[in-house]
Design an enzyme around this catalytic site. Structure first.
Site, PDB file in Angstrom:
ATOM      1  N   LYS A   1     -10.353  -1.882  -4.193  1.00 22.48           N
ATOM      2  CA  LYS A   1     -11.069  -0.299  -3.987  1.00 22.48           C
ATOM      3  C   LYS A   1     -10.143   0.534  -4.758  1.00 22.48           C
ATOM      4  CE  LYS A   1     -13.620  -0.899   0.149  1.00 22.48           C
ATOM      5  NZ  LYS A   1     -12.630  -1.046   1.327  1.00 22.48           N
TER       6      LYS A   1
ATOM      7  N   LYS B   1      -4.675  -8.367  -6.395  1.00 20.14           N
ATOM      8  CA  LYS B   1      -6.118  -8.772  -5.903  1.00 20.14           C
ATOM      9  C   LYS B   1      -7.093  -7.540  -6.375  1.00 20.14           C
ATOM     10  CE  LYS B   1      -6.483  -6.242  -1.511  1.00 20.14           C
ATOM     11  NZ  LYS B   1      -7.302  -5.818  -0.610  1.00 20.14           N
TER      12      LYS B   1
ATOM     13  N   LYS C   1       0.955  -1.448  -0.126  1.00 21.00           N
ATOM     14  CA  LYS C   1       0.063  -0.048   0.187  1.00 21.00           C
ATOM     15  C   LYS C   1       0.718   1.409   0.067  1.00 21.00           C
ATOM     16  CE  LYS C   1      -4.413  -1.539   1.683  1.00 21.00           C
ATOM     17  NZ  LYS C   1      -5.587  -1.225   2.335  1.00 21.00           N
TER      18      LYS C   1
HETATM   19  N1  AQP Z   1      -9.841  -9.084  -3.624  1.00 21.37           N
HETATM   20  C1  AQP Z   1     -10.429  -9.587  -2.589  1.00 21.37           C
HETATM   21  N2  AQP Z   1     -10.696 -10.944  -2.639  1.00 21.37           N
HETATM   22  C2  AQP Z   1     -11.184 -11.453  -1.446  1.00 21.37           C
HETATM   23  N3  AQP Z   1     -11.702 -10.563  -0.331  1.00 21.37           N
HETATM   24  C3  AQP Z   1     -10.965  -9.227  -0.269  1.00 21.37           C
HETATM   25  N4  AQP Z   1     -11.112  -8.241   0.425  1.00 21.37           N
HETATM   26  C4  AQP Z   1     -10.780  -7.030   0.331  1.00 21.37           C
HETATM   27  N5  AQP Z   1     -10.310  -7.502  -1.232  1.00 21.37           N
HETATM   28  C5  AQP Z   1     -10.537  -8.724  -1.483  1.00 21.37           C
HETATM   29  C6  AQP Z   1     -11.614  -8.547   1.918  1.00 21.37           C
HETATM   30  O1  AQP Z   1     -12.818  -7.342   2.062  1.00 21.37           O
HETATM   31  C7  AQP Z   1     -12.619  -7.119   3.333  1.00 21.37           C
HETATM   32  C8  AQP Z   1     -12.859  -5.633   3.886  1.00 21.37           C
HETATM   33  O2  AQP Z   1     -11.469  -5.193   3.234  1.00 21.37           O
HETATM   34  P1  AQP Z   1     -10.941  -3.637   3.524  1.00 21.37           P
HETATM   35  O3  AQP Z   1     -12.315  -2.595   3.675  1.00 21.37           O
HETATM   36  O4  AQP Z   1     -10.125  -3.679   4.848  1.00 21.37           O
HETATM   37  O5  AQP Z   1     -10.407  -3.320   2.463  1.00 21.37           O
HETATM   38  P2  AQP Z   1      -8.755  -4.010   1.840  1.00 21.37           P
HETATM   39  O6  AQP Z   1      -8.750  -5.291   2.512  1.00 21.37           O
HETATM   40  O7  AQP Z   1      -7.839  -2.847   2.373  1.00 21.37           O
HETATM   41  O8  AQP Z   1      -9.210  -4.170   0.336  1.00 21.37           O
HETATM   42  P3  AQP Z   1      -9.916  -3.287  -0.671  1.00 21.37           P
HETATM   43  O9  AQP Z   1     -11.397  -3.333  -0.182  1.00 21.37           O
HETATM   44  O10 AQP Z   1      -9.606  -3.750  -2.018  1.00 21.37           O
HETATM   45  O11 AQP Z   1      -9.284  -1.976  -0.403  1.00 21.37           O
HETATM   46  P4  AQP Z   1      -7.820  -1.336  -0.904  1.00 21.37           P
HETATM   47  O12 AQP Z   1      -8.113  -0.934  -2.136  1.00 21.37           O
HETATM   48  O13 AQP Z   1      -7.773  -0.075   0.091  1.00 21.37           O
HETATM   49  O14 AQP Z   1      -6.974  -2.109  -0.477  1.00 21.37           O
HETATM   50  C9  AQP Z   1     -11.236  -7.812   4.265  1.00 21.37           C
HETATM   51  O15 AQP Z   1     -11.819  -9.099   4.736  1.00 21.37           O
HETATM   52  C10 AQP Z   1     -10.749  -8.154   3.047  1.00 21.37           C
HETATM   53  O16 AQP Z   1      -9.959  -9.274   3.337  1.00 21.37           O
END
Ligand code: AQP
Length: 343
Positions: free
Chosen positions: A208, A205, A121
């Site tokens: 968002k 992965k 990140k």
């Molecule tokens: N690609 C993914 N496949 C399966 N599970 C996923 N999660 C996130 N991306 C995937 C799961 O969603 C939950 C919430 O995640 P978060 O809000 O903490 O965001 P994150 O993990 O940082 O991932 P995002 O949503 O894509 O955001 P960014 O772009 O900021 O990294 C968690 O349980 C996560 O495992």
């Protein structure tokens, strides 16, 4: 040989959260929300919109409260029952940040420095990343343990953070001579939706924060957008393979087959049996149709919930009171264990 400390004997409790840092996508749904909702049938569940985590990266103050409501609406739209499960905004329960500070003094620099998500990140410019982004796995440990959470449904990307939570819980119990005080939380990761990848790059992965909207299916995408995005998803010129061995070295195809399997609730092998030998001209529209049928009722429910913000605020407020009632006695015990004056 040192004796094994007694293990945690309290009730089992599920905890997880989602950041209000942008539009939710299919990865969040299959890796997290879908599991959260299924678990509430036979577990005590606490779910949280983790706005304190969101501010580890810049957020627009004018939008943050609405983004929090949107995530709450997604939980509700996916079938969360606020009467049974607890749903609230993280920042409304101060116990998270207080316990995070104590855990900052328990966790070791070397443990946190090993977290690969910080490296992903923060990118090439780690020096300019916020201290909060570096430290957020410690706050995550506090989120779970302030409720003595025992089980944490998450996507594969969070596995390493859960290991850190276990290490922190174990060290706290030892440092303060409180065997079994905190449980060592177990991740619940299994299932085909645990790691949904970008539609543009099967080794990254779905996220968002990916600048390309074509890399993900958002929960609020309409049917036409879903068809267009799957149509443009990266694949190759070979047909769908006969068995799962044939998916190796084809990460994008593996991902699409995995998404189909997770949505249909079947194994990848079953998807391959249905589509073996077919081209993407057949498979992609079938996948898009399945995804659109799955997401349409969720999108509609989300819109309905979002049309009554006061009701969402009421649900979050009620959840916050119930969460505080669980967290405060845990924190009172923690303060005593640490030995604070007046604890
Ligand atoms: N690609 C993914 N496949 C399966 N599970 C996923 N999660 C996130 N991306 C995937 C799961 O969603 C939950 C919430 O995640 P978060 O809000 O903490 O965001 P994150 O993990 O940082 O991932 P995002 O949503 O894509 O955001 P960014 O772009 O900021 O990294 C968690 O349980 C996560 O495992």
């Amino acid at each position: 040989m040192s004796e094994k400390p007694p293990s945690y004997s309290g009730p089992s409790r599920v905890f997880s959260g989602i950041q209000p840092s942008g539009a939710l996508h299919l990865g969040n749904y299959l890796g997290a929300l879908k599991k959260f909702v299924a678990l509430q049938e036979d577990h005590d569940c606490i779910y949280c919109v983790v706005d304190l985590h969101a501010i580890t990266q810049p957020q627009d103050p004018a939008l943050l409260a609405d983004q929090t409501r949107e995530i709450a609406a997604a939980f509700l739209a996916c079938g969360l029952h606020p009467k049974n499960s607890i749903l609230y905004a993280q920042s409304s329960v101060r116990a998270h940040t207080e316990l995070a500070w104590y855990f900052n003094c328990v966790a070791r620099m070397g443990w946190v420095e090993r977290m690969t998500q910080f490296k992903d990140k923060s990118g090439k410019d780690a020096e300019r990343a916020s201290v909060g982004l570096f430290d957020y796995p410690v706050l995550q440990a506090a989120d779970i343990l302030v409720y003595k959470g025992t089980h944490v449904p998450v996507g594969e990307d969070q596995k390493q953070h859960l290991e850190l939570s276990r290490d922190i819980a174990d060290k706290f119990n030892r440092d303060f001579n409180a065997p079994g005080f905190f449980p060592l939380p177990e991740p619940l990761i299994e299932g085909p939706g645990a790691r949904i990848m970008s539609l543009k790059d099967g080794t990254k992965k779905m996220s968002k924060s990916d600048p390309s909207d074509l890399s993900r299916i958002n929960l609020i995408d309409d049917e036409e957008t879903i068809h267009r995005k799957f149509k443009k998803a990266r694949t190759d010129q070979h047909p769908i393979p006969v068995d799962v061995d044939g998916l190796e070295a084809r990460p994008e195809v593996n991902n699409l087959v995995g998404i189909y399997a997770a949505l249909a609730g079947v194994s990848k092998a079953a998807v391959l049996t249905e589509f073996e030998g077919k081209g993407f001209g057949v498979f992609k529209p079938a996948l898009a149709e399945l995804a659109a049928a799955h997401l349409a009722p969720i999108t509609e429910n989300m819109r309905r919930y979002l049309s009554d913000k006061a009701e969402i605020d009421r649900i979050l407020q009620e959840g916050s009171e119930r969460a505080k009632a669980i967290a405060e006695p845990v924190l009172a015990d923690v303060r005593k264990l640490i030995g604070f004056h007046g604890a």
